[in-house]
Enzyme design. Sequence first.
Site, short mmCIF file in Angstrom:
data_model
loop_
_atom_site.label_atom_id
_atom_site.label_comp_id
_atom_site.label_asym_id
_atom_site.label_seq_id
_atom_site.Cartn_x
_atom_site.Cartn_y
_atom_site.Cartn_z
N ARG A 248 -1.14 -1.02 -8.49
CA ARG A 248 -2.48 -0.27 -8.07
C ARG A 248 -2.44 1.03 -8.24
O ARG A 248 -1.69 1.71 -7.72
CB ARG A 248 -2.98 -0.62 -6.58
CG ARG A 248 -4.21 0.03 -6.20
CD ARG A 248 -4.60 0.04 -4.81
NE ARG A 248 -4.55 -1.14 -4.18
CZ ARG A 248 -4.15 -1.65 -2.91
NH1 ARG A 248 -3.74 -0.61 -2.14
NH2 ARG A 248 -4.04 -2.80 -2.43
N ASP B 128 1.04 -1.18 0.08
CA ASP B 128 -0.12 -0.13 0.03
C ASP B 128 1.01 1.21 0.02
O ASP B 128 1.97 1.28 0.54
CB ASP B 128 -0.77 0.07 1.21
CG ASP B 128 -1.86 -0.90 1.30
OD1 ASP B 128 -2.20 -1.36 0.22
OD2 ASP B 128 -2.53 -1.01 2.31
P1 FDA Z 1 -14.21 9.59 -4.71
O1 FDA Z 1 -13.60 9.95 -3.54
O2 FDA Z 1 -14.61 10.77 -5.67
O3 FDA Z 1 -15.39 8.59 -4.52
C1 FDA Z 1 -16.51 8.42 -5.59
C2 FDA Z 1 -17.68 7.94 -4.97
O4 FDA Z 1 -17.40 6.79 -4.06
C3 FDA Z 1 -18.01 8.90 -3.79
O5 FDA Z 1 -18.97 9.85 -4.15
C4 FDA Z 1 -18.78 7.79 -2.76
O6 FDA Z 1 -20.19 7.53 -3.42
C5 FDA Z 1 -17.74 6.70 -2.86
N1 FDA Z 1 -16.86 6.57 -1.83
C6 FDA Z 1 -15.47 6.73 -2.05
N2 FDA Z 1 -15.01 6.64 -0.84
C7 FDA Z 1 -15.75 6.15 0.09
C8 FDA Z 1 -15.76 6.00 1.57
N3 FDA Z 1 -14.65 5.69 2.00
N4 FDA Z 1 -16.79 5.81 2.04
C9 FDA Z 1 -18.16 5.74 1.16
N5 FDA Z 1 -18.26 6.08 -0.07
C10 FDA Z 1 -17.18 6.24 -0.57
N6 FDA Z 1 -5.03 5.44 -1.31
C11 FDA Z 1 -3.71 5.60 -0.95
O7 FDA Z 1 -3.32 6.69 -0.74
N7 FDA Z 1 -2.99 4.30 -0.81
C12 FDA Z 1 -3.29 3.17 -1.20
O8 FDA Z 1 -2.67 2.29 -0.94
C13 FDA Z 1 -4.80 3.12 -1.27
N8 FDA Z 1 -5.28 2.00 -1.56
C14 FDA Z 1 -6.63 1.73 -2.13
C15 FDA Z 1 -7.20 0.45 -2.18
C16 FDA Z 1 -8.46 0.48 -2.77
C17 FDA Z 1 -8.83 -0.86 -3.29
C18 FDA Z 1 -9.23 1.45 -2.90
C19 FDA Z 1 -10.62 1.45 -3.88
C20 FDA Z 1 -8.56 2.67 -2.84
C21 FDA Z 1 -7.40 2.87 -2.11
N9 FDA Z 1 -6.72 4.11 -1.65
C22 FDA Z 1 -5.71 4.14 -1.37
C23 FDA Z 1 -7.72 5.13 -1.41
C24 FDA Z 1 -7.92 6.12 -2.94
O9 FDA Z 1 -6.56 6.84 -3.01
C25 FDA Z 1 -8.91 6.92 -2.74
O10 FDA Z 1 -8.78 7.92 -1.51
C26 FDA Z 1 -10.56 6.59 -2.42
O11 FDA Z 1 -10.53 5.47 -3.51
C27 FDA Z 1 -11.38 7.72 -2.78
O12 FDA Z 1 -11.25 8.06 -4.15
P2 FDA Z 1 -12.49 7.47 -5.16
O13 FDA Z 1 -11.35 7.38 -6.77
O14 FDA Z 1 -13.04 6.44 -4.99
O15 FDA Z 1 -13.20 8.72 -5.78
#
Ligand code: FDA
Length: 325
Positions: free
Chosen positions: A180, A126
């Site tokens: 990732r 991660d």
């Molecule tokens: P965005 O934040 O715009 O979310 C899109 C939509 O998804 C939101 O409107 C909401 O509906 C929903 N959503 C997203 N997150 C949510 C939550 N926590 N609770 C409820 N609803 C939520 N970061 C990092 O710095 N290092 C890492 O190693 C990882 N590893 C990682 C693994 C996996 C499998 C995922 C999915 C994410 C990560 N992340 C991470 C976190 C990533 O960087 C990011 O902060 C989150 O995924 C939120 O960004 P989105 O792209 O999902 O979009």
Amino acid sequence: MVGWFSKLVVATTVRMPKWFVRWVSRRYVAGETLNEAMAVMKRLSSEGACFTIDVLGEEISSMEEANFFLEEYIRVMRAIREENLDANISIKPTAFGLLIDQKKGMENIRHLVEMAAKEDMFVRLDMEDHRVTTATIDAVLALHKEGLTNVGTVLQGRLFRTLADIDSLEESLGPGADYRICKGIYLEPEDISFTNYTDIVDATNAAIDRMFAAGSYVGVASHDQPVIDHTLSALKAHGMGPGIEDPRPNAGPNRHQKGPGYEFQMLLGVRGPLRRRLLKEGHRTRVYIPYGEKWYEYSIRRLKENPTIGSHVAKAFLMPWTNRP
Ligand code: FDA
């Protein structure tokens, strides 16, 4: 930019009793024990999902604490094999001591990756905040150099350095790089990262393009429609997709029980309908399963670091139709 609503949610949550926070976080954290995590995975296996497991905790204060994570992850790997689950592991390098003693931290990580290699299991490092970006990438490079190819890093679209990191990883690992890609959860300083939503999405999508072009394995970790849509278009442009052997001329080797050059990754409890739709279309879709005794500290720290998470959670709680598990 973090709005007043997000800040209000954080200020309120940190004052809530622990039982309430536990109740809300139930959908995002599989439980306190490995058995609880296994039960969640068995349930979601029936939907066709695969998994990566995260033992909650990070940045330890003494090297002794690293032993806990080492032992627990070994238990996790055994359980995955015993239960024949389609799963791998995600580790936080600082939980293995990378910030206290880089040499010893690296020894711990190597030990785990070696044990995983014997099981042909993949280990994802991660990505934490910018203090350890270089050390985390260097760890992956060093392990590949030693012949341990079952390990890959996470890159964060929001960081200015990410495209250059992809280029230098490609130079060292060729198409053997396995990523990732996510936006990045840590709110990093403005001099090293994008800070507004559109720039972060654009930068993340640019990183996805660069990874596909390099022949790398691409795990797209996002719940955000513009990122998912962009990935689907990129797949189409490369002739990639469900059930198709990776057609890129520079595609890397078949990797450690993975999909045809790419997969989608989502967090437990977030945007289930979107995840199930991708699954139904045949895309390999991995769910990130966090579990552990430190769920409370972890949840509160994440909220404080990035208050927008608080507004997502509050929205899911108050308007459940917007985000079903
Ligand atoms: P965005 O934040 O715009 O979310 C899109 C939509 O998804 C939101 O409107 C909401 O509906 C929903 N959503 C997203 N997150 C949510 C939550 N926590 N609770 C409820 N609803 C939520 N970061 C990092 O710095 N290092 C890492 O190693 C990882 N590893 C990682 C693994 C996996 C499998 C995922 C999915 C994410 C990560 N992340 C991470 C976190 C990533 O960087 C990011 O902060 C989150 O995924 C939120 O960004 P989105 O792209 O999902 O979009």
